[in-house]
Motif scaffolding. Structure first.
Motif, short mmCIF file in Angstrom:
data_model
loop_
_atom_site.label_atom_id
_atom_site.label_comp_id
_atom_site.label_asym_id
_atom_site.label_seq_id
_atom_site.Cartn_x
_atom_site.Cartn_y
_atom_site.Cartn_z
N PHE A 70 0.83 -1.32 0.06
CA PHE A 70 -0.01 0.07 0.06
C PHE A 70 1.04 1.15 -0.04
CE2 PHE A 70 0.75 0.02 4.53
CZ PHE A 70 0.90 1.38 4.94
N PHE A 71 1.99 1.33 0.39
CA PHE A 71 2.68 2.61 0.84
C PHE A 71 2.82 3.40 -0.40
CE2 PHE A 71 7.17 1.38 1.70
CZ PHE A 71 7.67 0.65 0.73
N MET A 72 3.18 2.81 -1.54
CA MET A 72 3.66 3.72 -2.75
C MET A 72 2.39 4.08 -3.41
SD MET A 72 6.87 3.71 -2.27
CE MET A 72 7.03 5.04 -3.80
N ALA A 73 1.38 3.46 -3.42
CA ALA A 73 -0.09 3.84 -3.75
C ALA A 73 -0.45 4.91 -3.06
CB ALA A 73 -1.05 2.55 -3.59
N MET A 74 -0.33 5.14 -1.56
CA MET A 74 -0.74 5.95 -0.55
C MET A 74 0.48 7.26 -1.12
SD MET A 74 -1.13 6.02 3.13
CE MET A 74 -1.83 7.29 4.26
N PHE A 75 1.36 7.24 -1.48
CA PHE A 75 2.28 8.17 -1.65
C PHE A 75 1.50 9.05 -3.22
CE2 PHE A 75 6.33 6.91 0.75
CZ PHE A 75 6.36 8.26 1.23
N PHE A 76 1.18 8.18 -3.94
CA PHE A 76 0.79 8.83 -5.14
C PHE A 76 -0.79 9.44 -4.91
CE2 PHE A 76 3.47 5.63 -7.54
CZ PHE A 76 4.11 6.80 -8.46
N GLY A 239 -6.53 10.93 -5.84
CA GLY A 239 -6.23 11.90 -5.09
C GLY A 239 -6.40 13.28 -5.72
N ALA A 240 -5.99 13.48 -7.00
CA ALA A 240 -6.43 14.52 -7.79
C ALA A 240 -7.81 14.76 -7.76
CB ALA A 240 -5.89 14.60 -9.16
N GLY A 241 -8.76 13.93 -7.88
CA GLY A 241 -10.28 14.16 -7.89
C GLY A 241 -10.82 14.55 -6.56
N ILE A 242 -10.27 14.04 -5.51
CA ILE A 242 -10.58 14.54 -3.98
C ILE A 242 -10.11 16.04 -3.81
CG2 ILE A 242 -10.06 14.35 -1.55
CD1 ILE A 242 -9.47 11.55 -2.27
N GLY A 243 -8.94 16.52 -4.33
CA GLY A 243 -8.69 17.94 -4.22
C GLY A 243 -8.99 18.87 -5.40
N ALA A 244 -9.82 18.38 -6.38
CA ALA A 244 -10.29 19.12 -7.41
C ALA A 244 -11.08 20.34 -7.14
CB ALA A 244 -11.01 18.20 -8.62
#
Length: 395
Positions: A70-76, A239-244
């Protein structure tokens, strides 16, 4: 039964405070992930099933299985959060590409020619004690293989950011569907997590079945795990969608239900984690640990992997949103140096493991020594590098 959603009027008064809290929580979560990277690289040689050191401990297998899942996916995911707001505040999209090139490209190039050869020379020296560094360096750069270690994250992140910038240029509303899904997650995080699982599993499982779990696409120092390319892209753009738009009203809002139910997601993460161990038991105890596994096995393990990834990622986010929102944290002193620590730690880790190889120490003692000294040395190196004029733009 009617579900009540937050209104703009009802939450507007708390927006400024919520954003401040959310940012602090996420900064600490990112620092925590950096420490997980160091823990991961500290214990890998001492795992029971894949150890390269005479000392081993099965508990380290439990750690590596979890972190690698999980940790690299979470970084992205965290890297994508502020993509849209960053583009909103730039007059030209090219300025984002330039800044990311400085922040990601320059460290990648410098570390690929310095940190990585120094790190892997320790491994090569174990196989051939008479090998000179000059010969090793020349062969790595000209002939290969030229591994990138953990630095692969930088160039892949740059590509995703470039693609995101192109999407923004086409339309600022490209990610509106993902943003609406994140808004629903404010009150219904379970729905958001299930949707994220469906998206990531649909992209990861077929790739794992086709490519296998361990194949890497590489060209020189540019490498990425083939089965996870789309998985990482999915997390970046989720992540980009959450912050859009209005992330303070979304799934990772400090006032949302995700944070209030942090323990639920932590408990749910145990189920797919146990399932992955179950598949490992089948592979080793029933299938005989073959080099090529049947399609049903890869598909089943891939589903468990995707389920664990999403549940543990949002369990960690929920925990930090719930308990790391304000005040002082033990993670705070590392915050500004975390990126530099990520960049330089690998060389220290491999050389410390090389130095401890012949010592008759328990695996826990070796791994603990590697982690503590590796962290301190990486931190000190970063502090020195940050004294270089202009280094703040990179580190």
């Amino acid at each position: 039964m009617t579900t009540t959603y937050p209104t703009q009027a009802g939450l507007a008064a708390a927006t400024t405070a919520a954003v401040r809290v959310r940012d602090l929580s996420l900064d600490r979560a990112r620092t925590f992930l950096t420490l997980l990277v160091l823990i991961h690289h500290s214990v890998i040689p001492y795992t029971h099933f894949g150890h390269t050191d005479p000392a081993s401990w099965i508990g380290f297998d439990c750690i590596v299985l979890a972190t690698d899942s999980f940790f690299m996916a979470m970084f992205f995911l965290l890297s994508g959060l502020f993509l849209w707001p960053s583009l909103d505040h730039r007059p030209r999209i090219g300025s984002l590409a330039r800044d990311r090139l400085i922040r990601l490209g320059i460290p990648f190039v410098i570390a690929a020619f310095t940190v990585i050869p120094i790190a892997y020379y320790a491994i090569a020296l174990r196989a051939d004690p008479m090998l000179s560094f000059v010969d090793f360096y020349r062969n790595m750069i000209t002939v290969g293989p030229w591994p990138s270690g953990p630095l692969w994250f930088l160039w892949v992140l740059f590509i995703y950011t470039f693609i995101g910038g192109a999407m923004y240029r086409i339309s600022r509303h490209t990610l509106d569907p993902l943003n609406r899904l994140a808004s629903i997650g404010y009150q219904r995080p379970f729905l958001y997590i299930v949707a994220t699982f469906a998206i990531t599993a649909a992209l990861y499982v077929p790739a794992r079945v086709y490519f296998g779990p361990n194949e890497w696409l590489s060209f020189g120092p540019f490498a990425v795990q083939e089965s996870r390319i789309l998985l990482y892209a999915a997390y970046f753009f989720m992540g980009a969608g959450i912050g859009a738009c209005h992330p303070e009203f979304g799934v990772i809002s400090a006032g949302g239900r995700l944070a209030k139910q942090w323990y639920v997601w932590a408990l749910l993460a145990v189920l797919p984690y146990a399932a992955m161990w179950g598949f490992i038991g089948i592979k080793r105890g029933i299938l005989g640990n073959p080099p090529d596994l049947p399609m049903w096995y890869e598909a089943g393990y891939g589903l468990a992997f995707a389920a664990f990834s999403v549940t543990v990622i949002f369990a960690i986010l929920a925990f930090f949103l719930r308990f790391q929102r304000a005040g002082w944290s033990i993670l705070d002193p590392l915050q500004h140096d975390a990126y530099g620590i990520f960049l330089v730690h690998y060389a220290y880790m491999l050389w410390l493991q090389y130095a401890l190889y012949d010592l008759q120490w328990p695996a826990i003692a070796k791994a603990g020594t590697v982690f503590v000294l590796g962290l301190l040395l990486s931190w000190a190196t970063t502090a020195l590098l940050r004294k270089i004029p202009g280094s703040h733009r990179v580190l």
